[in-house]
Scaffold this motif. Structure first.
Motif, PDB file in Angstrom:
ATOM      1  N   GLN A   2       3.914   0.918   9.218  1.00 58.96           N
ATOM      2  CA  GLN A   2       3.036   0.979   8.059  1.00 58.96           C
ATOM      3  C   GLN A   2       3.728   1.698   6.912  1.00 58.96           C
ATOM      4  OE1 GLN A   2      -0.590   3.046   8.923  1.00 58.96           O
ATOM      5  NE2 GLN A   2      -1.491   2.630   6.930  1.00 58.96           N
ATOM      6  N   ARG A   3       3.498   1.214   5.698  1.00 59.63           N
ATOM      7  CA  ARG A   3       4.062   1.834   4.506  1.00 59.63           C
ATOM      8  C   ARG A   3       2.937   2.131   3.530  1.00 59.63           C
ATOM      9  NH1 ARG A   3       8.971  -1.674   2.360  1.00 59.63           N
ATOM     10  NH2 ARG A   3       8.609  -0.186   0.708  1.00 59.63           N
ATOM     11  N   LEU A   4       3.182   3.078   2.687  1.00 57.90           N
ATOM     12  CA  LEU A   4       2.251   3.373   1.610  1.00 57.90           C
ATOM     13  C   LEU A   4       2.565   2.414   0.467  1.00 57.90           C
ATOM     14  CD1 LEU A   4       0.034   5.406   0.847  1.00 57.90           C
ATOM     15  CD2 LEU A   4       1.821   6.870  -0.089  1.00 57.90           C
ATOM     16  N   VAL A  30      -2.041  13.996 -10.659  1.00 58.90           N
ATOM     17  CA  VAL A  30      -1.800  13.648  -9.262  1.00 58.90           C
ATOM     18  C   VAL A  30      -0.535  12.808  -9.180  1.00 58.90           C
ATOM     19  CG1 VAL A  30      -2.734  12.492  -7.222  1.00 58.90           C
ATOM     20  CG2 VAL A  30      -4.293  13.598  -8.851  1.00 58.90           C
ATOM     21  N   ALA A  31       0.327  13.166  -8.238  1.00 55.71           N
ATOM     22  CA  ALA A  31       1.522  12.360  -7.955  1.00 55.71           C
ATOM     23  C   ALA A  31       1.470  11.944  -6.494  1.00 55.71           C
ATOM     24  CB  ALA A  31       2.791  13.167  -8.223  1.00 55.71           C
ATOM     25  N   VAL A  32       1.586  10.645  -6.254  1.00 55.72           N
ATOM     26  CA  VAL A  32       1.664  10.113  -4.891  1.00 55.72           C
ATOM     27  C   VAL A  32       3.047   9.491  -4.740  1.00 55.72           C
ATOM     28  CG1 VAL A  32       0.677   8.538  -3.186  1.00 55.72           C
ATOM     29  CG2 VAL A  32      -0.828   9.699  -4.831  1.00 55.72           C
ATOM     30  N   LEU A  33       3.802   9.995  -3.775  1.00 56.26           N
ATOM     31  CA  LEU A  33       5.165   9.543  -3.519  1.00 56.26           C
ATOM     32  C   LEU A  33       5.232   8.807  -2.194  1.00 56.26           C
ATOM     33  CD1 LEU A  33       7.082  12.852  -4.391  1.00 56.26           C
ATOM     34  CD2 LEU A  33       6.222  11.098  -5.952  1.00 56.26           C
ATOM     35  N   ASP A  34       6.133   7.836  -2.088  1.00 56.42           N
ATOM     36  CA  ASP A  34       6.341   7.171  -0.798  1.00 56.42           C
ATOM     37  C   ASP A  34       7.189   8.068   0.102  1.00 56.42           C
ATOM     38  OD1 ASP A  34       9.060   6.799  -1.519  1.00 56.42           O
ATOM     39  OD2 ASP A  34       8.781   4.671  -1.973  1.00 56.42           O
ATOM     40  N   ALA A  35       7.449   7.624   1.311  1.00 56.70           N
ATOM     41  CA  ALA A  35       8.159   8.452   2.288  1.00 56.70           C
ATOM     42  C   ALA A  35       9.585   8.806   1.859  1.00 56.70           C
ATOM     43  CB  ALA A  35       8.178   7.752   3.647  1.00 56.70           C
ATOM     44  N   ALA A  36      10.167   8.017   0.970  1.00 59.48           N
ATOM     45  CA  ALA A  36      11.516   8.300   0.469  1.00 59.48           C
ATOM     46  C   ALA A  36      11.494   9.206  -0.757  1.00 59.48           C
ATOM     47  CB  ALA A  36      12.229   6.990   0.139  1.00 59.48           C
ATOM     48  N   GLY A  37      10.317   9.600  -1.199  1.00 62.02           N
ATOM     49  CA  GLY A  37      10.201  10.499  -2.338  1.00 62.02           C
ATOM     50  C   GLY A  37      10.121   9.817  -3.692  1.00 62.02           C
ATOM     51  N   HIS A  38       9.932   8.502  -3.687  1.00 59.52           N
ATOM     52  CA  HIS A  38       9.829   7.756  -4.941  1.00 59.52           C
ATOM     53  C   HIS A  38       8.371   7.720  -5.398  1.00 59.52           C
ATOM     54  CE1 HIS A  38      13.946   6.514  -4.459  1.00 59.52           C
ATOM     55  NE2 HIS A  38      13.661   6.054  -3.261  1.00 59.52           N
ATOM     56  N   PRO A  39       8.121   7.912  -6.682  1.00 55.80           N
ATOM     57  CA  PRO A  39       6.732   7.884  -7.149  1.00 55.80           C
ATOM     58  C   PRO A  39       6.133   6.482  -7.087  1.00 55.80           C
ATOM     59  CG  PRO A  39       8.251   8.271  -8.987  1.00 55.80           C
ATOM     60  CD  PRO A  39       9.071   8.237  -7.740  1.00 55.80           C
ATOM     61  N   LEU A  40       4.940   6.411  -6.537  1.00 59.81           N
ATOM     62  CA  LEU A  40       4.159   5.176  -6.541  1.00 59.81           C
ATOM     63  C   LEU A  40       3.046   5.244  -7.570  1.00 59.81           C
ATOM     64  CD1 LEU A  40       3.823   4.445  -2.722  1.00 59.81           C
ATOM     65  CD2 LEU A  40       5.058   3.083  -4.408  1.00 59.81           C
ATOM     66  N   ALA A  41       2.452   6.420  -7.707  1.00 57.90           N
ATOM     67  CA  ALA A  41       1.373   6.609  -8.676  1.00 57.90           C
ATOM     68  C   ALA A  41       1.430   8.031  -9.203  1.00 57.90           C
ATOM     69  CB  ALA A  41       0.016   6.349  -8.029  1.00 57.90           C
ATOM     70  N   VAL A  42       1.475   8.161 -10.500  1.00 59.10           N
ATOM     71  CA  VAL A  42       1.374   9.461 -11.157  1.00 59.10           C
ATOM     72  C   VAL A  42       0.309   9.305 -12.232  1.00 59.10           C
ATOM     73  CG1 VAL A  42       2.551  11.273 -12.449  1.00 59.10           C
ATOM     74  CG2 VAL A  42       3.809   9.980 -10.703  1.00 59.10           C
ATOM     75  N   ILE A 104       1.053  12.671   3.679  1.00 55.96           N
ATOM     76  CA  ILE A 104       0.148  11.575   4.021  1.00 55.96           C
ATOM     77  C   ILE A 104       0.712  10.901   5.264  1.00 55.96           C
ATOM     78  CG2 ILE A 104      -0.860   9.389   3.279  1.00 55.96           C
ATOM     79  CD1 ILE A 104      -0.339  10.369   0.355  1.00 55.96           C
ATOM     80  N   ARG A 105      -0.059  10.919   6.349  1.00 56.26           N
ATOM     81  CA  ARG A 105       0.372  10.349   7.625  1.00 56.26           C
ATOM     82  C   ARG A 105      -0.552   9.193   8.015  1.00 56.26           C
ATOM     83  NH1 ARG A 105       3.940  13.712  10.448  1.00 56.26           N
ATOM     84  NH2 ARG A 105       4.123  15.832   9.612  1.00 56.26           N
ATOM     85  N   ASN A 106      -0.029   8.329   8.896  1.00 57.18           N
ATOM     86  CA  ASN A 106      -0.899   7.301   9.467  1.00 57.18           C
ATOM     87  C   ASN A 106      -1.524   7.868  10.746  1.00 57.18           C
ATOM     88  OD1 ASN A 106       1.060   7.077  11.490  1.00 57.18           O
ATOM     89  ND2 ASN A 106       1.776   5.075  10.822  1.00 57.18           N
ATOM     90  N   ALA A 107      -2.323   7.069  11.425  1.00 54.07           N
ATOM     91  CA  ALA A 107      -3.028   7.528  12.628  1.00 54.07           C
ATOM     92  C   ALA A 107      -2.077   7.929  13.745  1.00 54.07           C
ATOM     93  CB  ALA A 107      -3.995   6.451  13.111  1.00 54.07           C
ATOM     94  N   GLU A 108      -0.872   7.359  13.751  1.00 57.57           N
ATOM     95  CA  GLU A 108       0.123   7.688  14.778  1.00 57.57           C
ATOM     96  C   GLU A 108       0.927   8.936  14.419  1.00 57.57           C
ATOM     97  OE1 GLU A 108       0.004   4.365  13.490  1.00 57.57           O
ATOM     98  OE2 GLU A 108      -1.462   3.980  15.081  1.00 57.57           O
ATOM     99  N   TRP A 110       3.014   9.223  11.691  1.00 59.79           N
ATOM    100  CA  TRP A 110       4.201   8.946  10.877  1.00 59.79           C
ATOM    101  C   TRP A 110       3.932   9.306   9.426  1.00 59.79           C
ATOM    102  CZ3 TRP A 110       8.641   7.926  13.181  1.00 59.79           C
ATOM    103  CH2 TRP A 110       8.615   7.407  14.482  1.00 59.79           C
ATOM    104  N   ILE A 111       4.924   9.916   8.791  1.00 59.82           N
ATOM    105  CA  ILE A 111       4.799  10.262   7.381  1.00 59.82           C
ATOM    106  C   ILE A 111       4.947   8.998   6.536  1.00 59.82           C
ATOM    107  CG2 ILE A 111       5.847  11.513   5.448  1.00 59.82           C
ATOM    108  CD1 ILE A 111       6.704  13.672   7.486  1.00 59.82           C
TER     109      ILE A 111
END
Length: 148
Positions: A2-4, A30-42, A104-108, A110-111
């Motif tokens: 799963q990915r954000l 608010v800044a939301v970053l993906d697992a690699a640290g790239h911004p998805l939403a600011v 932000i993690r999934n149910a398993e 994973w970040i």
């Protein structure tokens, strides 16, 4: 795995700002970053000050870079200030180790990414992050172990 994605990140950021407004908190960014640290939403509430997006990003980047939520980062920064000075030297000052940064993690477990929020107290920033992540059906890791 799963990915954000952009839509989820944007919804999380919007929900966090909406919760702050409903609760009467100060205006947030608010800044939301993906697992690699790239911004998805600011996103920045139009009444939040101009530095808030950078502070929010620093909170999220610190969590991703170290693999802990903001509360654990804050504890470690108090105990090891020289280490965190070195981290900030390496990152050009982009790590802000305080509450308001949440993995932000999934149910398993994973970040998937991280959220950083800035504008009110760090505790209130974190409250907005936790609520928004929960509304997205994901798992928040703010750096404290759950009770029980």
């Amino acid at each position: 795995m799963q990915r954000l994605d952009l839509l989820t990140a944007t919804r999380i950021a919007s929900h966090a700002i909406g919760h702050a407004r409903e609760t009467g908190f100060k205006p947030l960014a608010v800044a939301v970053l993906d697992a690699a640290g790239h911004p998805l939403a600011v996103l920045r509430d139009e009444h939040a000050s101009f530095l808030r997006p950078q502070i929010a990003t620093g909170k999220a980047r610190g969590c991703l870079g170290m693999g802990f939520g903001g509360r654990e980062l804050a504890r470690r920064a108090q105990v090891m200030p020289a280490f965190f000075d070195a981290i900030n030297s390496l990152t050009g000052g982009e790590v802000i180790p305080v509450a308001g940064g949440v993995l932000i993690r999934n149910a398993e477990g994973w970040i998937l990414g991280a959220i950083g929020i800035s504008g009110d107290t760090s505790d209130n920033d974190e409250r907005c992050a936790l609520r928004a992540i929960d509304q997205a059906g994901l798992v928040a890791d703010h750096g404290d172990q759950p009770a029980g």
